[in-house]
Design a protein around this motif. Sequence first.
Motif, mmCIF file in Angstrom:
data_model
loop_
_atom_site.group_PDB
_atom_site.id
_atom_site.type_symbol
_atom_site.label_atom_id
_atom_site.label_comp_id
_atom_site.label_asym_id
_atom_site.label_seq_id
_atom_site.Cartn_x
_atom_site.Cartn_y
_atom_site.Cartn_z
ATOM 1 N N ILE A 145 0.918 -1.244 0.014
ATOM 2 C CA ILE A 145 -0.032 0.024 -0.040
ATOM 3 C C ILE A 145 1.082 1.300 0.065
ATOM 4 O O ILE A 145 0.586 2.055 -0.805
ATOM 5 C CB ILE A 145 -1.044 0.132 1.219
ATOM 6 C CG1 ILE A 145 -1.973 -1.211 1.018
ATOM 7 C CG2 ILE A 145 -1.660 1.358 1.273
ATOM 8 C CD1 ILE A 145 -2.735 -1.418 2.155
ATOM 9 N N LYS A 146 1.986 1.387 0.690
ATOM 10 C CA LYS A 146 2.874 2.491 1.014
ATOM 11 C C LYS A 146 3.386 2.561 -0.599
ATOM 12 O O LYS A 146 3.924 3.496 -0.657
ATOM 13 C CB LYS A 146 3.750 2.422 1.896
ATOM 14 C CG LYS A 146 3.152 2.181 3.413
ATOM 15 C CD LYS A 146 4.400 2.391 4.744
ATOM 16 C CE LYS A 146 3.720 2.249 5.743
ATOM 17 N NZ LYS A 146 4.864 2.294 6.866
ATOM 18 N N GLU A 147 3.781 1.530 -1.018
ATOM 19 C CA GLU A 147 4.674 1.685 -2.477
ATOM 20 C C GLU A 147 3.703 2.173 -3.437
ATOM 21 O O GLU A 147 3.959 2.885 -4.155
ATOM 22 C CB GLU A 147 5.170 0.240 -2.856
ATOM 23 C CG GLU A 147 5.760 0.258 -3.996
ATOM 24 C CD GLU A 147 7.298 0.950 -3.712
ATOM 25 O OE1 GLU A 147 7.945 1.072 -4.898
ATOM 26 O OE2 GLU A 147 7.659 1.100 -2.792
ATOM 27 N N GLY A 148 2.391 1.898 -3.207
ATOM 28 C CA GLY A 148 1.458 2.286 -4.304
ATOM 29 C C GLY A 148 1.330 4.096 -3.913
ATOM 30 O O GLY A 148 1.163 4.716 -5.147
ATOM 31 N N ILE A 149 1.125 4.274 -2.730
ATOM 32 C CA ILE A 149 1.305 5.693 -2.575
ATOM 33 C C ILE A 149 2.464 6.579 -3.057
ATOM 34 O O ILE A 149 2.510 7.785 -3.657
ATOM 35 C CB ILE A 149 1.009 5.961 -0.831
ATOM 36 C CG1 ILE A 149 -0.165 5.389 -0.213
ATOM 37 C CG2 ILE A 149 1.293 7.511 -0.594
ATOM 38 C CD1 ILE A 149 -0.266 5.186 1.263
ATOM 39 N N ALA A 150 3.778 5.595 -2.926
ATOM 40 C CA ALA A 150 5.006 6.330 -3.233
ATOM 41 C C ALA A 150 4.905 6.684 -4.914
ATOM 42 O O ALA A 150 5.306 7.689 -5.230
ATOM 43 C CB ALA A 150 6.195 5.325 -2.608
ATOM 44 N N ILE A 151 4.493 5.677 -5.484
ATOM 45 C CA ILE A 151 4.438 5.584 -6.985
ATOM 46 C C ILE A 151 3.281 6.571 -7.580
ATOM 47 O O ILE A 151 3.737 7.527 -8.176
ATOM 48 C CB ILE A 151 3.764 4.128 -7.503
ATOM 49 C CG1 ILE A 151 4.931 3.128 -7.228
ATOM 50 C CG2 ILE A 151 3.606 4.265 -8.985
ATOM 51 C CD1 ILE A 151 4.649 1.749 -7.551
ATOM 52 N N ALA A 152 2.456 6.851 -6.639
ATOM 53 C CA ALA A 152 1.211 8.021 -7.003
ATOM 54 C C ALA A 152 1.948 9.300 -6.648
ATOM 55 O O ALA A 152 1.839 10.225 -7.528
ATOM 56 C CB ALA A 152 -0.127 7.721 -6.201
ATOM 57 N N ILE A 153 2.487 9.497 -5.559
ATOM 58 C CA ILE A 153 3.329 10.731 -5.369
ATOM 59 C C ILE A 153 4.190 11.071 -6.446
ATOM 60 O O ILE A 153 4.356 12.186 -7.072
ATOM 61 C CB ILE A 153 3.753 10.721 -3.996
ATOM 62 C CG1 ILE A 153 2.980 10.694 -2.998
ATOM 63 C CG2 ILE A 153 4.680 12.003 -3.905
ATOM 64 C CD1 ILE A 153 3.435 10.571 -1.431
ATOM 65 N N TRP A 154 4.989 9.822 -6.788
ATOM 66 C CA TRP A 154 6.084 10.076 -7.629
ATOM 67 C C TRP A 154 5.529 10.553 -9.105
ATOM 68 O O TRP A 154 5.926 11.182 -10.037
ATOM 69 C CB TRP A 154 7.082 9.184 -7.686
ATOM 70 C CG TRP A 154 8.035 9.114 -9.177
ATOM 71 C CD1 TRP A 154 7.984 8.378 -10.150
ATOM 72 C CD2 TRP A 154 9.037 10.053 -9.425
ATOM 73 N NE1 TRP A 154 8.972 8.801 -11.057
ATOM 74 C CE2 TRP A 154 9.599 9.957 -10.570
ATOM 75 C CE3 TRP A 154 9.586 11.322 -8.361
ATOM 76 C CZ2 TRP A 154 10.606 10.807 -10.993
ATOM 77 C CZ3 TRP A 154 10.497 12.055 -8.951
ATOM 78 C CH2 TRP A 154 10.828 11.887 -10.149
ATOM 79 N N SER A 155 4.418 9.955 -9.588
ATOM 80 C CA SER A 155 3.695 9.945 -10.656
ATOM 81 C C SER A 155 3.420 11.512 -10.913
ATOM 82 O O SER A 155 3.576 12.257 -12.081
ATOM 83 C CB SER A 155 2.429 9.349 -10.736
ATOM 84 O OG SER A 155 2.717 7.825 -10.824
ATOM 85 N N VAL A 156 2.750 12.134 -9.776
ATOM 86 C CA VAL A 156 2.606 13.633 -9.856
ATOM 87 C C VAL A 156 3.814 14.556 -10.086
ATOM 88 O O VAL A 156 3.888 15.283 -11.045
ATOM 89 C CB VAL A 156 1.942 14.035 -8.701
ATOM 90 C CG1 VAL A 156 1.848 15.762 -8.689
ATOM 91 C CG2 VAL A 156 0.411 13.385 -8.457
ATOM 92 N N LEU A 157 4.887 14.000 -9.460
ATOM 93 C CA LEU A 157 6.194 14.888 -9.724
ATOM 94 C C LEU A 157 6.899 14.478 -11.006
ATOM 95 O O LEU A 157 7.321 15.390 -11.595
ATOM 96 C CB LEU A 157 7.150 14.272 -8.506
ATOM 97 C CG LEU A 157 6.837 14.558 -6.922
ATOM 98 C CD1 LEU A 157 7.864 14.061 -6.094
ATOM 99 C CD2 LEU A 157 6.575 16.046 -6.768
ATOM 100 N N ALA A 158 6.567 13.158 -11.411
ATOM 101 C CA ALA A 158 6.887 12.991 -12.819
ATOM 102 C C ALA A 158 6.431 14.019 -14.078
ATOM 103 O O ALA A 158 7.047 14.527 -14.892
ATOM 104 C CB ALA A 158 6.839 11.372 -13.101
ATOM 105 N N PHE A 159 5.197 14.086 -13.608
ATOM 106 C CA PHE A 159 4.555 14.919 -14.753
ATOM 107 C C PHE A 159 4.892 16.526 -14.453
ATOM 108 O O PHE A 159 4.936 17.308 -15.629
ATOM 109 C CB PHE A 159 2.741 14.838 -14.559
ATOM 110 C CG PHE A 159 2.452 13.713 -15.151
ATOM 111 C CD1 PHE A 159 1.800 13.971 -16.519
ATOM 112 C CD2 PHE A 159 2.278 12.471 -14.760
ATOM 113 C CE1 PHE A 159 1.203 12.968 -17.304
ATOM 114 C CE2 PHE A 159 1.522 11.573 -15.391
ATOM 115 C CZ PHE A 159 1.162 11.687 -16.702
#
Length: 473
Positions: free
Chosen positions: A134-148
């Motif tokens: 779950i935490k990794e999913g949150i990390a990927i979600a946050i990084w996805s925003v930063l990636a854009f």
Amino acid sequence: MAKKSDYLKGWIPYRIKRYWAYVAITVIALVLPWITINGNHFFLLDFDHKQLHFLFTRFDMQELYIMPFMLMLLFLGIFALTAFAGRAWCGWACPQTIFRVIYRDLLETKLLKIRKNIKNKQKEPDFSKKENLIKEGIAIAIWSVLAFIAAADFMWYFVPPERFFEYLSNPSEHMVMIGFVIGIALFLIADVVFIKENFCIYICPYSRVQSVLFDEDTLIAVYDPIRGGKIYEGQGNEKHKAVNSQKELLAKDPDAECTMCESCVRVCPTHIDIRKGLQLECINCLECVDACTTVMGALGKPSLVQWSSERETEKHAGKTRYLRPKIIGYVGVLLVVLGMLFFMGSKKEGMLLNIDKDTRLYKVLKDGTVENSYLALFENTDNKPHTYYFSVDNKDIEIVTPKEPFKLGPRSKRKKVIILRAKKPLVKDAKNDVSIPLTINAYAVDDKKNINIYRKTIFMYPTKKHLEEARGK
């Protein structure tokens, strides 16, 4: 033996220094596209308007002769930096490294606690636990925003922010730009989350180039085998680990100082053992230097891993030669290229003018005078309006049209038909048509000193036979 305080008092790890460098680079990269001087950006390769902005100066397509010098400066700068300080770019400024630090050290370790220890990069998170997934999913979600955000920031160096957001409001007409942003963002997500440091090891070509740029005075993370003891034996790909514990090491070399704690190995983001010697996977992040400094400093000794040269630390053959012929040569060439870049940049013209000869060679009037027609494209490259006119360098040729100066707004273009007429015969008894060299001097009437350019063309003059036929009609 020195006290611990002698080595660790006031010591700032390279990791902290790198973090500050990352913050500075990130702020500069995000803020720079928003800064303009007289409407010009620090750097912008504008495909929409076929322009290059460099150092807040705008260059049009016809002025892109500075691009080769910029590319030479870029590559020579990277070569010079590599010869002097190894892969300092990789460890201290490369976006790949910065993004991985944000994801691994900030999100996974500090924020979400998926990784337990920032100093152990060899141990992957336990994803058998639902909590970590779950935490990794949150990390990927946050990084996805930063990636854009990162993808948009990259695009701002090709489409300036003021136009970027305008285009976003009408996406159907700018799908190419939007496609690029989405593609870059998806690549950054895949790269940072899944490819990780394998990008540095297997994909990036820079690591393959370093071997021909390094010498024994290049600054790298280097282990001192004379003080620490030889952990590996053999040469090249045949190198193998000869000892696995401090007891084995001391049995071979009683004076060896390495504690075999493996701290330098655990902390390495590219999963190498710096004690094995120079390896192409090393990105000069100096995490191993920090790790060894902490361990040896606690023993009152200097670190066995230093940011130094093979000459000084590995071979003990003398001090590092910073100003050596190779570096002096690189600096000299860089200064020459930089000088040429600024010289060519200073030749920027305040206006652009293209003159094309009409397809008809000439026109002979009934009175025997000869006219030539041209199609000219005038472009005002300044940020304010100017009034333009021109002259020719032949006193026997007059301007028929345009008769009066004309005004052009800032950054605007206008086509003009130019008709020139020979006031008197230019050639006598010509058996063939004659091309007469001609120079047109175009200028801004209101700023002739600064906006004044010359273009060469020809004036075609007919044979004596053609002149007589025209008069006879």
